[in-house]
Design a protein around this motif. Structure first.
Motif, short mmCIF file in Angstrom:
data_model
loop_
_atom_site.label_atom_id
_atom_site.label_comp_id
_atom_site.label_asym_id
_atom_site.label_seq_id
_atom_site.Cartn_x
_atom_site.Cartn_y
_atom_site.Cartn_z
N TRP A 49 10.38 13.21 0.95
CA TRP A 49 10.15 13.35 2.40
C TRP A 49 10.51 14.75 2.86
CZ3 TRP A 49 7.75 10.93 6.18
CH2 TRP A 49 8.12 11.16 7.50
N ASN A 50 9.62 15.36 3.63
CA ASN A 50 9.85 16.71 4.14
C ASN A 50 10.03 16.74 5.66
OD1 ASN A 50 9.60 18.21 1.66
ND2 ASN A 50 7.44 17.61 1.69
N GLY A 51 9.99 15.57 6.30
CA GLY A 51 10.10 15.50 7.75
C GLY A 51 11.54 15.48 8.23
N LYS A 52 11.69 15.18 9.52
CA LYS A 52 13.02 15.16 10.13
C LYS A 52 13.85 14.03 9.55
CE LYS A 52 11.73 17.17 14.52
NZ LYS A 52 11.70 17.02 15.97
N LYS B 226 0.85 -1.19 0.00
CA LYS B 226 0.00 0.00 0.00
C LYS B 226 0.89 1.24 0.00
CE LYS B 226 -3.74 2.18 2.31
NZ LYS B 226 -4.73 2.75 2.26
N THR B 227 0.64 2.13 -0.94
CA THR B 227 1.39 3.38 -1.03
C THR B 227 0.68 4.44 -0.20
OG1 THR B 227 2.19 2.80 -3.23
CG2 THR B 227 2.30 5.11 -2.61
N LEU B 228 1.44 5.09 0.67
CA LEU B 228 0.89 6.10 1.56
C LEU B 228 1.44 7.48 1.25
CD1 LEU B 228 1.33 4.19 4.95
CD2 LEU B 228 -0.72 4.27 3.53
N SER B 229 0.60 8.49 1.39
CA SER B 229 1.07 9.87 1.28
C SER B 229 2.00 10.13 2.46
CB SER B 229 -0.11 10.84 1.33
OG SER B 229 -0.69 10.83 2.62
N LEU C 267 2.44 -4.38 4.45
CA LEU C 267 3.56 -3.69 3.81
C LEU C 267 3.10 -2.34 3.26
CD1 LEU C 267 4.92 -6.80 1.89
CD2 LEU C 267 5.71 -5.91 4.10
N TYR C 268 3.85 -1.30 3.61
CA TYR C 268 3.50 0.06 3.21
C TYR C 268 4.75 0.75 2.68
CZ TYR C 268 -0.45 -1.03 6.19
OH TYR C 268 -1.55 -1.64 6.76
N GLN C 269 4.54 1.66 1.72
CA GLN C 269 5.67 2.44 1.21
C GLN C 269 5.33 3.91 1.19
OE1 GLN C 269 6.97 1.95 -2.80
NE2 GLN C 269 4.91 2.03 -3.67
N LEU C 270 6.36 4.73 1.29
CA LEU C 270 6.22 6.18 1.23
C LEU C 270 6.11 6.60 -0.23
CD1 LEU C 270 6.36 9.02 2.46
CD2 LEU C 270 8.86 8.81 2.41
N GLN C 271 5.02 7.27 -0.54
CA GLN C 271 4.82 7.75 -1.92
C GLN C 271 5.94 8.70 -2.32
OE1 GLN C 271 1.15 9.90 -2.34
NE2 GLN C 271 1.17 9.75 -4.56
N GLY C 272 6.58 8.41 -3.43
CA GLY C 272 7.66 9.26 -3.92
C GLY C 272 9.02 8.96 -3.30
#
Length: 130
Positions: free
Chosen positions: A118-121, A29-32, A108-113
Motif C-alpha cells: 500500500w502506498n496511500g495514507k 476478487k483481488t484488486l490493484s 469480498l475484495y482484497q488488496l493485491q499484495g
C-alpha cells in the motif's frame, strides 16, 4: 500397499489445495491498489491483521477485525455492503474470505499484495512501537 496409500494421500492433498485455490479466486476478487482506492470508501474496510500490526500502521478508515476474532465478530459486518479487506500480504485475507463466504457474505475484495504494498495514507496508533 504403503506406496499406493501415500500416492493416493498425496493426490488428495494436492487436489484439495487446488480446489481451495480456485474456490478462493471465485469468492474473493483481488484488486490493484488503484481499484481498491476507487471502491473502499463505499465499502466496509477491514484490516484482518492482529491488533499490534494494526497499531503499527493501517489504511486510513480501516476497522481492525483480526482473522483470529472474525468468527466471533461477524455481527459487526453487514451482508448488504461490499467488504474490502487486507492483511500483511494476502494469506489471512483469503482465509477470512472463505469464512465470510460460508456465512453468506458475497461481495469480498482484497488488496493485491496486502498492506506491505500500500502506498496511500496510513495511520499509526500513538502508543505503537511495532
Amino acid at each position: 500397499m504403503g506406496i499406493e496409500f501415500l500416492l493416493i494421500l498425496l493426490i488428495v492433498i494436492v487436489g484439495f489445495g487446488i480446489y481451495r485455490y480456485f474456490k478462493q479466486r471465485k469468492i474473493l476478487k483481488t484488486l490493484s491498489e488503484e481499484e481498491f482506492r476507487q471502491g473502499y470508501r463505499k465499502a466496509q474496510l477491514i484490516d484482518v491483521r492482529e491488533p499490534k500490526e494494526f497499531d503499527g500502521g493501517h489504511i486510513l478508515g480501516a476497522r481492525n477485525i483480526p482473522l483470529s476474532q472474525m468468527r466471533n465478530r461477524l455481527t459487526e459486518l453487514r451482508k448488504d455492503q461490499p467488504i474490502y479487506m487486507y492483511c500483511q500480504n494476502g494469506t489471512r485475507t483469503a482465509r477470512a474470505a472463505i469464512l465470510l463466504n460460508k456465512k453468506g457474505y458475497n461481495e469480498l475484495y482484497q488488496l493485491q499484495g496486502g498492506f506491505k504494498k500500500w502506498n496511500g495514507k496510513i495511520r499509526k496508533s500513538k502508543s505503537s512501537q511495532y
